[in-house]
Design a protein around this motif. Structure first.
Motif, short mmCIF file in Angstrom:
data_model
loop_
_atom_site.label_atom_id
_atom_site.label_comp_id
_atom_site.label_asym_id
_atom_site.label_seq_id
_atom_site.Cartn_x
_atom_site.Cartn_y
_atom_site.Cartn_z
N GLY B 20 40.49 39.63 36.14
CA GLY B 20 40.68 39.71 37.58
C GLY B 20 41.77 40.71 37.95
O GLY B 20 41.95 41.02 39.12
N THR B 21 42.49 41.22 36.97
CA THR B 21 43.55 42.23 37.14
C THR B 21 44.43 41.94 38.35
O THR B 21 44.70 42.80 39.16
N GLY B 23 43.82 39.97 40.95
CA GLY B 23 43.17 39.53 42.20
C GLY B 23 41.97 38.65 41.91
O GLY B 23 41.94 37.92 40.93
N ARG B 130 35.03 43.32 35.85
CA ARG B 130 36.38 43.10 36.35
C ARG B 130 36.25 42.45 37.73
O ARG B 130 35.22 41.82 37.98
N GLU B 280 43.84 43.68 43.83
CA GLU B 280 43.94 43.88 42.38
C GLU B 280 45.02 44.95 42.07
O GLU B 280 45.35 45.75 42.94
N THR B 294 42.50 52.79 38.67
CA THR B 294 41.19 52.25 38.92
C THR B 294 40.14 53.35 38.82
O THR B 294 40.43 54.48 39.21
N THR B 310 49.23 37.22 38.71
CA THR B 310 48.49 37.75 39.85
C THR B 310 49.41 38.61 40.72
O THR B 310 50.63 38.56 40.58
#
Lengths: 520, 365
Positions: B20-21, B23, B130, B280, B294, B310
């Motif tokens: 979830g990097t 988020g 992801r 994220e 990203t 998070t």
């Protein structure tokens, strides 16, 4: 002159103070926390009254911060038989009550669980009509089988209507005596966490009742006719009536009391508080004279809850922490401790265990017991152990700060004599008088508060007016709880816009607090 | 084919939080739904993508709306079922299996709960590898697969079937309906064939999540540090180790955007890492060079436990390892980079794969 007593139960010691009306310390005492907790409290009570020499009829208030409820939950002992009612079907059926709670606790508390139709949407619309018929049936089913009820309705922080109606029906059938815990009075948005907190609250109602009765009785036996208050998590007080309704709010009042006591003793409103006990060191943050609250879910006895708790970092270092050294010069610090048996087990007291206290005495940093008994220890090694202890505390301090800037650090708790006058990350290190009983002082000087947490739609009144409304509700709550209106201040305010929702839906939380009204 | 029980679900939830990097919503409530469904209906059947026939009809399931609503008004469990059935009736086809739209966060868990309840298999595949914030940010979209027809359903029994001219309209209309339906709904979306899924999906993603979760669990039990094992499993690259010294976040148009700075520890002493996030973690750089951006993944892990942190959990004083994980090659195409590369999120840098950035860094030192 009127006087007040503050008592706080810690993991290792129970502390008591007696203050005059100007909050000056007249007497203080400390004794080991007993397994049943109560015996230790009563002993402390008698001792502090005797030491003070104050006339008993002049003692007007007694404030108690205790771990009775916490222990009952953690040990799964003396818990009530609870009837659990959730209002929200057809929503929420995919996660039944108590699903994420450890099996042993779930086994005890999930004997009578009902999920019925009703509840609200985020904007106050109904999900479904409240199933009143079912509530009448449930009332018959649980009659004589439960000691206490926990009712949780979906989005009750937005609309408490269904919880109140449900409680009305259950009282109608089961009578006024059966304790009913309503979730909107206990937690905030987050169904499972609020529900868990409500169920735990219902489970410790009897523990709270017997604790309160025992304390009131012990005071009477001493000839003291004081008004009794219980300390809660947020550093404010509850009356006995309120405490037996919301006992869950007493959990974690101990660390809060230390932080509040540290603030009072130093006059500082913003600082870090390092409370060194016999077994652990708790680092908390003082903001505007109150503890910073944790923003994450907090587990109690393994159950996730969401009511506000002080944000604490606890590390395994205290006066009784056991130090183990090896022949190769390596060593470990704790995490175990000899606890309140330090006066028997510590080397300087003629015992057989090398403790954190012995290290400090060996280096001449503390004068305690017989230093001869630790003079044989390798000084270089002891220096390294001590350095390790200090670094543990410094790292904890650093983790709790919100920025890299140095901040004042207040040292309290009996074990704080171990720590040096300089700590990395501290702009100054303050050691107030009476540091050993700061927690009991925090209990004695607690204020009365009122709080509100609810989702508002800002589109209706606008932000300013909505905030004013929320503040007024909090102030009214504080007055209702017994605060002197002239002294009430807003101590905390937070508004969080909810993402992806229209109408500017915003969760607003306000807390107001003031000193105890004279006639309360 | 494999069976997933409670332990597997627990492990997958931890892996989902990592992928979830930062988020994707807290997988917690989805995990509880899956655990309850398994308790009531027995283990879940997990199929590898190769086991799905080419002509089988498959559909993704999950939630859309506000995670803050879902943590209060949890699903009934029957809305996802109704969404699936409505789609079956409309298309006149029987659904063979379901799969998660994204690997990270809450939506990674919801198909598991549905699958256990309906005794329907879950396919070990997703559309992101992801977590990303918008419905069109899926590899299916890159291959021209439509989200429509899709269905959203609430716990009250309301069902909305959408047939939109493109995926953007789908997102727009569904969001408006979601508000009326109470702020959070379950969807059945991206209906496709087994053949489409093989070509466009990201394979073996649940297996990876489970392996990550297990590595972290075992390391904790053995008192070991799981970072090395996580790097091995994900082909990841250690980017930085440091202490969070500053976090600056603000909420804009429903998204949490911000920047965090980390001061280096150990071999990174004296260096500083800047981390940019929008829901994220999306970009990591030091003063003089870009480390990862990203669509490659940036995971921030607690230095002691290896558990993912998070974006909301980032705060001063936290000790963290920052790792970069190469994204699926589909994201590295011009179309993929246009859909969710640095430019789409408003960062003025050119995308370069994390392993190339790392190699440059090494030669530059």
């Amino acid at each position: 002159m009127s006087y007040r007593i503050g008592i706080d139960v810690g993991g290792t010691h129970t502390d008591a103070v007696l203050l005059d009306s100007a909050y000056r310390v007249v007497a203080e005492t400390k004794s080991p926390t007993t397994e049943d907790v109560s015996t230790g409290i009563y002993r402390c009570l008698r001792e502090v009254i005797t030491r003070s020499g104050v006339a008993r009829e002049q003692i007007k208030y007694a404030m108690l911060g205790t771990t009775h409820c916490t222990n009952a939950i953690v040990e799964r002992k003396r818990l009530n038989r609870v009837g659990v009612i959730r209002i929200g079907a057809p929503a929420t059926l995919a996660v039944k009550p108590l699903i994420g709670v450890p099996d042993d606790l779930r086994q005890q508390l999930a004997q009578h669980v009902y999920v019925i139709r009703g509840g609200h949407e985020f904007d106050g619309r109904q999900i479904a009509e409240l199933d009143e018929q079912r509530l009448y049936e449930i009332a018959q089913e649980v009659k004589g089988k439960v000691d206490s009820l926990a009712i949780t309705s979906v989005f009750s922080p937005v609309s408490k209507e269904h919880e109140l109606r449900a409680a009305g029906i259950l009282r109608e059938v089961l009578g006024e005596q059966l304790p009913i815990s309503l979730s909107h009075e206990i937690g905030s948005v987050g169904l499972l966490e609020r529900e868990n907190a409500t169920i735990l609250n219902a489970a410790v109602v009897d523990v709270a009742k017997s604790t309160a009765a025992g304390f009131v009785n012990a005071l009477k036996e001493e000839g003291v006719e004081a008004k009794v208050f219980f300390c809660q998590n947020d550093g404010t007080l509850m009356s006995v009536d309120y405490a037996v309704k919301y006992p869950i709010l007493t959990i974690a009042c101990g660390p809060t009391n230390s932080i509040r006591g540290a603030s009072y003793l130093t006059g500082l409103a913003d600082a870090l508080v390092v409370d060194v006990g016999g077994t652990t060191t708790d680092v908390g943050v003082l903001i505007n004279s109150f503890p910073r609250e944790s923003s994450l879910a907090v587990e109690i006895g393994g159950a996730r809850t969401n009511f506000r708790m002080p944000d604490l970092l606890s590390i395994g270092l205290g006066g009784g922490t056991v130090i183990r050294t090896q022949a190769d010069g390596s060593f470990t610090i704790g995490p175990d401790s000899v606890g309140y048996r330090l006066p028997q087990r510590g080397l300087v007291f003629g015992g057989d265990t090398l403790t954190a206290t012995d290290v400090a005495v060996a280096l001449g940093k503390v004068r305690l017991g017989d230093p001869q008994k630790v003079s044989h220890l390798d000084r270089t090694l002891m220096e390294r152990v001590y350095q390790g202890m200090v670094e543990m505390v410094e790292e904890a301090i650093d983790r709790m700060k919100t920025s890299g800037d140095p901040v004042p650090v207040i040292l309290v708790g009996g074990g704080s004599i171990l720590l040096p006058d300089r700590l990395r990350g501290a702009s100054q290190v303050v050691r107030p008088d009476h540091f050993g009983v700061a927690n009991a002082i925090g209990a004695a000087i607690s204020q009365i508060s009122g709080q509100i947490e609810r989702v508002f739609s800002l589109d209706e009144l606008g932000r300013e007016k909505t905030l004013d409304l929320a503040k007024q509700i909090a102030v009214d709550e504080a007055i209702k709880a017994g605060a002197d209106p002239a002294t009430i201040e807003i101590v905390d305010i937070e508004d969080v816009p909810l993402a992806y929702l229209p109408g500017n839906a915003t969760r607003i939380r306000v807390k107001a607090a003031g000193t105890l009204a004279k006639d309360a | 084919m494999r069976r997933l029980g409670k332990q597997e679900i627990e492990d997958i939830a931890v892996g989902a939080a990592l992928l979830g990097t930062g988020g994707g919503g807290d997988p917690y409530i989805g995990k509880l739904m899956a655990l309850q469904a398994v308790e009531e209906h027995g283990p879940i059947t997990l199929l590898s993508v190769d086991e799905v026939p080419d002509d089988a009809f498959v559909v993704s399931s999950g939630m859309m709306g506000a995670p803050t609503v879902m943590v209060e008004k949890a699903p009934s469990g029957s809305e996802a079922k109704r969404a699936l059935q409505t789609l079956e009736e409309y298309l006149g086809k029987q659904i063979y299996a379901t799969f998660p739209i994204e690997a990270g966060g809450l939506n990674s868990m919801l198909p598991l709960a549905l699958a256990a309840k309906l005794q329907l298999p879950v396919v070990d595949v997703d559309g992101m590898g992801r977590a990303f914030p918008e419905l069109q940010m899926v590899t299916f979209h890159l291959d021209g697969i439509a989200a429509s027809p899709f269905v959203i359903a609430d716990e009250k029994g309301n069902v909305v079937l959408l047939n939109t001219i493109d995926n953007l309209w789908g997102e727009r209309i569904a969001r408006a309906a979601t508000i009326q339906m109470g702020g959070s709904v379950m969807f059945a979306i991206y209906p496709m064939t087994g053949k489409n899924l093989k070509q466009s999906g990201i394979h073996h993603i649940l297996q990876l999540e489970e392996e990550i979760g297990r590595a972290i669990r075992l390391a904790k039990a053995n008192g070991a540090n799981p970072i090395a094992e996580i790097l091995r499993l994900t082909n990841g690259i250690e980017l930085f180790c440091g202490k969070v010294v500053d976090v600056n976040r603000k909420t804009e148009t429903g998204f949490t955007r911000g920047t965090a700075r980390l001061a280096g520890l150990a071999e990174y002493k004296g260096e500083e890492l800047e981390l940019r996030f929008q829901n994220e973690h999306l970009l990591a750089r030091t003063k003089d060079r870009l480390l990862c951006v990203t669509p490659d993944l940036i995971a921030v892990l607690d230095a002691e436990t290896g558990l993912p942190i998070t974006t909301e959990g980032l705060r001063y004083g936290a000790r963290a390892f920052v790792i970069g994980i190469p994204c699926h090659p589909k994201w590295r195409t011009p179309e993929g980079i246009a859909t969710c590369g640095p430019g789409y999120f408003g960062y003025d840098v050119t995308y370069e794969p994390v392993e190339i950035l790392a190699a440059k860094g090494r030669s530059g030192r």
